[in-house]
Scaffold this motif. Sequence first.
Motif, PDB file in Angstrom:
ATOM      1  N   ASP A  35       0.810  -1.217   0.000  1.00 40.20           N
ATOM      2  CA  ASP A  35       0.000   0.000   0.000  1.00 40.20           C
ATOM      3  C   ASP A  35       0.846   1.271   0.000  1.00 40.20           C
ATOM      4  O   ASP A  35       0.309   2.378   0.123  1.00 40.20           O
ATOM      5  N   GLY A  36       2.173   1.118  -0.084  1.00 41.50           N
ATOM      6  CA  GLY A  36       3.050   2.282  -0.171  1.00 41.50           C
ATOM      7  C   GLY A  36       3.554   2.806   1.152  1.00 41.50           C
ATOM      8  O   GLY A  36       4.140   3.898   1.208  1.00 41.50           O
ATOM      9  N   GLN A  37       3.366   2.047   2.230  1.00 41.97           N
ATOM     10  CA  GLN A  37       3.830   2.508   3.535  1.00 41.97           C
ATOM     11  C   GLN A  37       5.319   2.192   3.726  1.00 41.97           C
ATOM     12  O   GLN A  37       5.832   1.205   3.198  1.00 41.97           O
ATOM     13  N   ILE A  60      14.835  -0.464   7.274  1.00 44.64           N
ATOM     14  CA  ILE A  60      13.658   0.261   6.812  1.00 44.64           C
ATOM     15  C   ILE A  60      13.316  -0.303   5.437  1.00 44.64           C
ATOM     16  O   ILE A  60      14.191  -0.405   4.564  1.00 44.64           O
ATOM     17  N   LEU A  61      12.055  -0.675   5.255  1.00 47.23           N
ATOM     18  CA  LEU A  61      11.615  -1.361   4.042  1.00 47.23           C
ATOM     19  C   LEU A  61      10.539  -0.547   3.335  1.00 47.23           C
ATOM     20  O   LEU A  61       9.782   0.201   3.973  1.00 47.23           O
ATOM     21  N   GLY A 107      10.416   9.712  15.360  1.00 44.00           N
ATOM     22  CA  GLY A 107      11.103  10.910  14.873  1.00 44.00           C
ATOM     23  C   GLY A 107      11.151  11.026  13.369  1.00 44.00           C
ATOM     24  O   GLY A 107      11.757  11.967  12.847  1.00 44.00           O
ATOM     25  N   THR A 108      10.523  10.090  12.665  1.00 42.47           N
ATOM     26  CA  THR A 108      10.545  10.085  11.201  1.00 42.47           C
ATOM     27  C   THR A 108       9.136   9.840  10.674  1.00 42.47           C
ATOM     28  O   THR A 108       8.194   9.666  11.445  1.00 42.47           O
ATOM     29  N   ASP A 109       9.015   9.809   9.353  1.00 39.65           N
ATOM     30  CA  ASP A 109       7.711   9.567   8.725  1.00 39.65           C
ATOM     31  C   ASP A 109       7.467   8.094   8.427  1.00 39.65           C
ATOM     32  O   ASP A 109       6.741   7.752   7.488  1.00 39.65           O
ATOM     33  N   LEU A 110       8.067   7.191   9.193  1.00 38.55           N
ATOM     34  CA  LEU A 110       7.724   5.781   9.068  1.00 38.55           C
ATOM     35  C   LEU A 110       6.257   5.563   9.451  1.00 38.55           C
ATOM     36  O   LEU A 110       5.751   6.209  10.374  1.00 38.55           O
ATOM     37  N   ASP A 111       5.602   4.663   8.750  1.00 37.65           N
ATOM     38  CA  ASP A 111       4.187   4.410   8.985  1.00 37.65           C
ATOM     39  C   ASP A 111       3.932   3.241   9.925  1.00 37.65           C
ATOM     40  O   ASP A 111       2.957   3.240  10.684  1.00 37.65           O
ATOM     41  N   ARG A 137       1.544   1.014  14.781  1.00 33.79           N
ATOM     42  CA  ARG A 137       1.113   1.926  13.720  1.00 33.79           C
ATOM     43  C   ARG A 137       1.274   3.363  14.199  1.00 33.79           C
ATOM     44  O   ARG A 137       0.921   3.685  15.332  1.00 33.79           O
ATOM     45  N   LYS A 138       1.794   4.210  13.327  1.00 30.43           N
ATOM     46  CA  LYS A 138       2.056   5.591  13.739  1.00 30.43           C
ATOM     47  C   LYS A 138       0.770   6.271  14.202  1.00 30.43           C
ATOM     48  O   LYS A 138       0.788   7.036  15.185  1.00 30.43           O
TER      49      LYS A 138
END
Length: 611
Positions: free
Chosen positions: A409-411, A432-433, A578-582, A592-593
């Motif tokens: 889904d693009g996460q 990170i994948l 601290g990042t835009d990881l989902d 889940r963020k």
Amino acid sequence: MNVLGISAFYHDSAAALVHDGVIVNAAQEERFTRKKHDPGFPAQAIRWCLADAGLQPRDIDRIAFYDKPFLKFERLLETYLAFAPRGFRSFRTAMPVWLSEKLFQKDMLLKELRAIDPALGEAERLLFAEHHFSHAASAFYPSPFEQAAVLTMDGVGEWATTSAGLGHGSGLTITKEIHFPHSLGLLYSAFTYYTGFKVNSGEYKVMGLAPYGEPKYARTIFDNLIDLKADGSFRLNLDYFDYCTGLTMTNPRFDALFGAPPRRPEVWLTQREMDLAASIQAVTEEVVLRLARGLVAETGMRHLCLAGGVALNCVANGKVLRDGIVDDIWIQPAAGDAGGAIGAALAACHQHEKLPRVSTNGPDGMRGAYLGPAFAQAEVERRLTDAGARFSIASDDALIDSTARALSDGQAVGWFQGRMEFGPRALGARSILADPRAPAMQKTLNLKVKYRESFRPFAPAVLREDVADWFDLDKDSPYMLLVAPVAEPHRRGMSAAEEALFGIDKLNVPRSDIPAVTHVDYSARIQTVHAATNPRFHALIDRFKALTGCPILVNTSFNVRGEPIVGTPEDAFRCFMGTDLDLLAIGNCLLRKSDQDAALKQDYRDAFELD
């Protein structure tokens, strides 16, 4: 016999434990101290190695250090005498440290070991291996080859900068060397400095920048800086360098040769830096190719082992393999100084103690490089709860399916599973994948997750059984140390306007079915994923393939720029917040963020010193 190997005091300090010639575990000190490339004595790594193996300090039979300090001191003195009085500034800076610490490094090592436990500080147990022999041992002994040619290349050890040798069974011999100040590693580092990156950490940025440029300066380098012979031996023209006599890599004559002073760090990159990167990369590839060809011709060996910092240049490694001079190549995944801890321990086993070499159970003796700390599920849950994380617990199958669906889904997903990797690459344990099919994913990950330069490429993690269908490679590449082109059927044709683009303008042009892992020259730094060494990561990619038809994931290290790869669940949660990881998967915990307490979000962009 239990042997503790140590590398320390320069950069990438590490410890490793070897039992009867079999690698038990290994870890870098930076993963514990959170100081990238930490050069300090690896006290925390040593404590962990012993605890993980269930050993007491009295159970250690030998302690092996990865180089010989007196020989380094000899080089410092002889270099000063050779260049006097020009080298006085450098000599004056280095000498107090040597006289107060490094000259008495044996005493300092014993003091540090005794601080861990008095039983570790018995002088008769301490051995020293030469730096390049440690590299060579780390390359040959864990390799799958009974006999092989061995090539090591770096900046400098004691005197050697390049060494060539031969391994057979438990025997290993260095047959020839190139000595300081003539160094391929220092030549590459000079251009790292000149293009505005940090020496000893920015070399891989130069390699990643090279495909954006043209090798316009390669002829200038060959004509003025390096005298390269047919067998790969070389000498540098020291008139252009300042690392012997000053405190920088290059000098004004170097600036005049290339028409400008060095780029200042973090200043906008221009086409000139890209062309300089392409040029030194082309020169390095030619030197490595000639060294490999010369060594193979001399020894008749059809297998080649590599180590030393230059062996992390995966583009050059790929060129050697595709050249056809050898049947196979094996590269130590921790090819830099950290791997010297493993090499020193193995050298103590096979050279000093004369133990027979143990045949590897699996593809090699590194066990996929998954040699570091792991955390039991109950401990993960406790640590995450204490950190304020909100998570659900999934079965193995549900974890794989949920993560694969999020990726499709693009996460962007943080993936923290099993034993931590040893060496500079994340290999599916602290990764990170993301989905490689997404055209904007490279830029998104670089700028919004990793907080690093947008030009830097990402690696594809591909199922070993599918690698030949997607890349021009049908060999194992488990350690992300071989570059190969994307296979022609998966490439996208370029329009005339796109072909005409230069430099960074090439970045956003999709060039294949997997644009997020396809560099601007159609190359990819490949990791083959094997069910035998990492079954959970293999299962995740296999599930992603079932959902999408693509057996590949973007794989990059779980950290931001300037941060060591995460070592604990708490490190992973902080980086996640601290990042835009989902999504974050730690053991069987899914985070889940959107579920997290917004008050725990951190400003992570400036949390670490830039590398």
